[in-house]
Scaffold this active site. Structure first.
Site, PDB file in Angstrom:
ATOM      1  CG  HIS A   1      64.135  -9.632 -62.281  1.00  0.00           C
ATOM      2  ND1 HIS A   1      63.112  -8.989 -62.954  1.00  0.00           N
ATOM      3  CD2 HIS A   1      63.720 -10.920 -62.111  1.00  0.00           C
ATOM      4  CE1 HIS A   1      62.142  -9.851 -63.205  1.00  0.00           C
ATOM      5  NE2 HIS A   1      62.488 -11.028 -62.702  1.00  0.00           N
ATOM      6  CB  SER A   2      62.893 -11.228 -58.400  1.00  0.00           C
ATOM      7  OG  SER A   2      62.072 -11.991 -57.555  1.00  0.00           O
ATOM      8  CG  LEU A   3      67.364 -11.905 -53.834  1.00  0.00           C
ATOM      9  CD1 LEU A   3      66.926 -11.559 -52.418  1.00  0.00           C
ATOM     10  CD2 LEU A   3      68.133 -13.225 -53.860  1.00  0.00           C
TER      11      LEU A   3
ATOM     12  CB  ALA B   1      63.960  -5.512 -56.902  1.00  0.00           C
TER      13      ALA B   1
ATOM     14  CB  SER C   1      63.205  -5.508 -62.876  1.00  0.00           C
ATOM     15  OG  SER C   1      62.623  -6.370 -63.817  1.00  0.00           O
TER      16      SER C   1
END
Length: 234
Positions: free
Chosen positions: A79-81, A83, A107
């Site tokens: 998720h975010s970083l 990803a 995500s």
């Protein structure tokens, strides 16, 4: 092959650790085997120097993830970083003949070639935390405690620097299928940005939009588990 035999290796978001995924208990029968990936500088690796560069992080983590795969069909999630770390790890694991990489789940993230217009790196502590709260859409409770804030700030700064300085080390797309998750109420990542991940693979692509905000997974892991269960068997 039953989904339970698959492993899902989970990379943390900025400031997070493997404990976020270890807390996922009582998952439904269709859930994969969750394998939380710890980054240095947090929890049991608190004394280790955190990564400051996503490419170096992927180079260092890839051999460990290959060992953790244990010959099982394996997918990656971040998720975010997490990803972009998962994307770089997928590139490396695709080249490892001992790893059967089945899917990449990303995500809360624009495509890997899209950077942030605004940065938090280099700001003083108060401005940095305010900018990170704006990016994340929430503030971790621990940052309200002065002692915890002092402990967490170096890790959070390293993670944010790693994310903001990230540039993919190749323009080549993956072969691995990608599912991009972007919550319908995400004010930080647009639908078009989440769809940019389609350019990152020559394989199948899906966009899944669960309800919630940017940090929808803090409410429940079920949107991710259900998205995984919906992937057609290969």
């Amino acid at each position: 092959m039953p989904l339970m035999t698959h492993s899902l290796m989970c990379l943390p978001f900025a400031g997070g650790g493997a404990g976020f995924y270890r807390a996922w208990k009582d998952l439904p029968a269709h859930a994969p085997r969750i394998v939380p990936i710890q980054l240095p500088g947090r929890e049991e690796l608190f004394l280790d120097e955190p990564f400051h560069d996503a490419i170096a992080a992927a180079d260092a983590l890839a051999p460990r993830l290959a060992e953790l795969a244990e010959g099982r069909p394996t997918a990656l999630f971040g998720h975010s970083l997490g990803a972009v770390l998962a994307f770089e790890l997928a590139r490396r694991l695709e080249r490892d003949p001992a790893v059967e990489l089945t899917h990449l789940y990303v995500s809360g993230s624009p495509g890997p070639w899209t950077g942030r217009a605004q940065h938090a790196t280099g700001l003083d502590d108060d401005a940095f935390l305010a900018r990170v709260q704006e990016f994340a859409g929430y503030e971790h409770d621990a940052l309200a405690d002065p002692d915890m804030r002092e402990l967490l700030l170096p890790i959070l700064r390293a993670d944010v620097e790693m994310h903001e300085s990230y540039r993919p080390d190749s323009d080549e797309p993956l072969r691995t299928p990608i599912t991009s998750l972007r919550a319908t109420g995400d004010a930080l990542v647009t639908r078009a940005e989440a769809e940019e991940w389609q350019q990152a693979t020559t394989g199948a692509f899906r966009l899944v939009e669960p309800a919630g905000g940017h940090m929808y997974l803090t409410e429940s892991p079920l949107p991710l588990i259900d998205a995984i269960a919906a992937v057609p068997a290969s």
